[in-house]
Design a protein around this motif. Structure first.
Motif, short mmCIF file in Angstrom:
data_model
loop_
_atom_site.label_atom_id
_atom_site.label_comp_id
_atom_site.label_asym_id
_atom_site.label_seq_id
_atom_site.Cartn_x
_atom_site.Cartn_y
_atom_site.Cartn_z
N THR A 1 0.81 -1.23 0.00
CA THR A 1 0.00 0.00 0.00
C THR A 1 0.84 1.27 0.00
N SER A 2 2.15 1.15 0.19
CA SER A 2 3.01 2.33 0.27
C SER A 2 4.10 2.29 -0.80
N LYS A 3 4.45 3.46 -1.29
CA LYS A 3 5.52 3.56 -2.29
C LYS A 3 6.91 3.62 -1.64
N VAL A 4 6.94 3.68 -0.30
CA VAL A 4 8.24 3.79 0.38
C VAL A 4 8.49 2.66 1.39
N VAL A 5 7.46 2.21 2.09
CA VAL A 5 7.65 1.21 3.15
C VAL A 5 8.12 -0.12 2.57
N GLY A 6 9.15 -0.67 3.17
CA GLY A 6 9.68 -1.95 2.73
C GLY A 6 10.68 -1.83 1.59
N ARG A 7 11.01 -0.62 1.19
CA ARG A 7 11.91 -0.42 0.06
C ARG A 7 13.20 0.28 0.49
N MET A 8 14.27 -0.07 -0.19
CA MET A 8 15.52 0.64 0.03
C MET A 8 15.43 2.00 -0.65
N ILE A 9 16.21 2.93 -0.15
CA ILE A 9 16.16 4.29 -0.70
C ILE A 9 16.50 4.29 -2.19
N SER A 10 17.40 3.41 -2.61
CA SER A 10 17.77 3.35 -4.03
C SER A 10 16.60 2.91 -4.90
N GLU A 11 15.59 2.27 -4.30
CA GLU A 11 14.43 1.79 -5.06
C GLU A 11 13.28 2.79 -5.10
N ILE A 12 13.38 3.86 -4.31
CA ILE A 12 12.29 4.84 -4.23
C ILE A 12 12.46 5.87 -5.35
#
Length: 460
Positions: free
Chosen positions: A392-403
């Motif tokens: 549901t989130s574009k940031v949670v669970g992702r590394m900064i390089s993937e955002i």
């Protein structure tokens, strides 16, 4: 978002300028036709002439379907009444009021409730400015100090000077100089223009460098960019208004010598009765003889905070010429700030920018808990809370390089509980993290807001 701004003065006008380019529908209400005409000529917005507290004026401004009312007129009473009218007649969802009088603020917990005076968010400019200056005093050498996550992390702006160990070296050497302290340069402004900080970026003298670190490491990082200034011991404050008095009360507890100069005898007497340790003098701060008698040449910091820009500038310039180590001035006119800072005036403070930062915190979408308007509104520092999960989130669970960050946007740090994590490409965002971002171009603010708005329909 449909927003009604009451008051076309410096705060209302600056707020409109900040919001009008962000796909908001802005209407400004004021009795001053010339101010309204000037705003309408400069920006794509609507204007309504009249008293903002009058129901028919609010109706004409579109209060029936407005998402937010921001009352920043020069009258506390009009601001409060407008919020009451918007609540009772138009059921406006969010109401923000600027309240300046300490007599109201003293009872804010009991007074500003839906059943009494329905103000959702209170903006107290004098308190904001007092806190802003206090942070600068506590961090000698800083041009700006912004706190995040209840003070756990700080974003600090400093000017890089000849002699600083990092000047003339690439940012990648920062870790070599401080192997046990993690920090990140969020932005660099060189001759007023933003430079994207990369490992190969060479820091030059006079660069304005914004870095973020755990608050307890700020002084150490500053020492790499400039000669570290000593803690201020002897301070002179000019002006016994709400800002001057509040500042003296805050500083007299932790600094051995605090003096305050107020030219009005009655006000000087009142200020003296409210202070425990600071010394109050009645007189004109631009009087060379008075400054000499008070040993201004031995003063570590001279702070002019009257409501008169010219008086502040002239008294501070005189103090600097007479030997004061450092001077700060409060300047109402935004155009003056860039003109005077950096010469005899070390730091020029705009109360409008402090107020706008607080207002933007409540205007931003998503769970935005802190906003600082920087560089006269051109850039912003934001603290957002990450919600949702990887579906549901574009940031949670992702590394900064993937955002997928908007252009000119960097993530400086992540605060997780009590821990401050300086952002690296492999840092993974978790639910409830406080994410601190820096935008050198605020036109992308809407894209940042969308990043932190969880949606049940989002799939990566």
């Amino acid at each position: 978002m449909k927003i009604i701004i009451l008051g076309a003065g410096q705060v209302g006008g600056t707020l409109a300028e900040n919001l009008v380019g962000e796909k908001n529908e802005i209407t400004v209400v004021d009795c001053d036709t010339s101010c309204l005409r000037e705003l309408q000529d400069r920006f794509d917005l609507q204007v309504v002439e009249g008293y903002g507290s009058h129901p028919d004026v609010l109706e004409k401004a579109g209060a029936e379907d407005a998402d937010m009312l921001i009352a920043v007129t020069s009258s506390d009473e009009i601001n409060m009444t407008a919020c009451q009218v918007a609540y009772s007649l138009f059921h406006t969802p969010t109401k923000i009021a600027r309240i300046r009088s300490p007599n109201y603020l003293k009872y804010k917990e009991k007074l500003f409730q839906s059943q009494d005076v329905p103000v959702d968010y209170l903006i107290a400019p004098e308190q904001l400015v007092t806190n802003y200056i206090r942070r600068l005093v506590e961090c000698p050498g800083a041009l700006q100090v912004m706190e995040f996550a209840d003070g756990k992390a700080s974003l600090v702006a400093v000017k890089a000077y000849y002699g600083g160990s990092l000047v003339g070296h690439a940012l990648s050497t920062l870790r070599e100089h401080m192997p046990h302290i993690d920090t990140r340069v969020a932005a660099i402004f060189r001759r007023g223009r933003p430079i994207r900080p990369q490992g190969t970026t060479i820091i030059e003298a006079d660069d304005e460098v914004f870095f973020i670190a755990d608050t307890k490491h700020i002084r150490t990082v500053m020492s790499e960019l400039q000669r570290l200034e000593k803690t201020y011991q002897k301070i002179i404050i000019v002006g016994g208004g709400n800002v001057g008095l509040g500042l003296a009360q805050a500083l007299e507890k932790s600094h051995p010598s605090v003096k305050l100069i107020e030219r009005n005898p009655q006000r000087a007497e009142y200020v003296a009765s409210e202070l425990a340790k600071a010394t109050v003098f009645c007189g004109d701060a631009s009087d060379q003889e008075l400054l000499s008698e008070e040993n201004v040449e031995q003063t570590d910091l001279f702070i002019a905070v009257t409501d008169d820009d010219e008086a502040n500038i002239m008294s501070a310039m005189l103090a600097k010429r007479m030997g004061a180590a450092k001077v700060m001035v409060l300047i109402q006119r935004g155009a003056y700030v860039d003109l005077v800072q950096g010469g005899d005036i070390d730091i020029a403070i705009s109360p409008q920018q402090a107020t706008i930062s607080s207002l933007l915190t409540h205007v931003r979408r998503g769970d935005i808990v802190n906003v600082y308007s920087l560089r006269r509104g051109a850039a912003e520092a934001i603290e957002a809370i990450a919600h949702g999960d990887s579906s549901t989130s574009k940031v949670v669970g992702r590394m900064i390089s993937e955002i997928k960050l908007p252009p000119g946007t960097t993530i400086g740090a992540v605060v997780r509980g009590e821990e401050v994590l300086i952002a690296h490409d492999d840092t993974r965002i978790e639910q409830d993290d406080h994410v601190i971002l820096f935008l050198v171009d605020k036109k992308y603010i809407t894209d940042v807001e969308r990043l932190f708005e969880p949606s049940p329909f989002f799939f990566f």
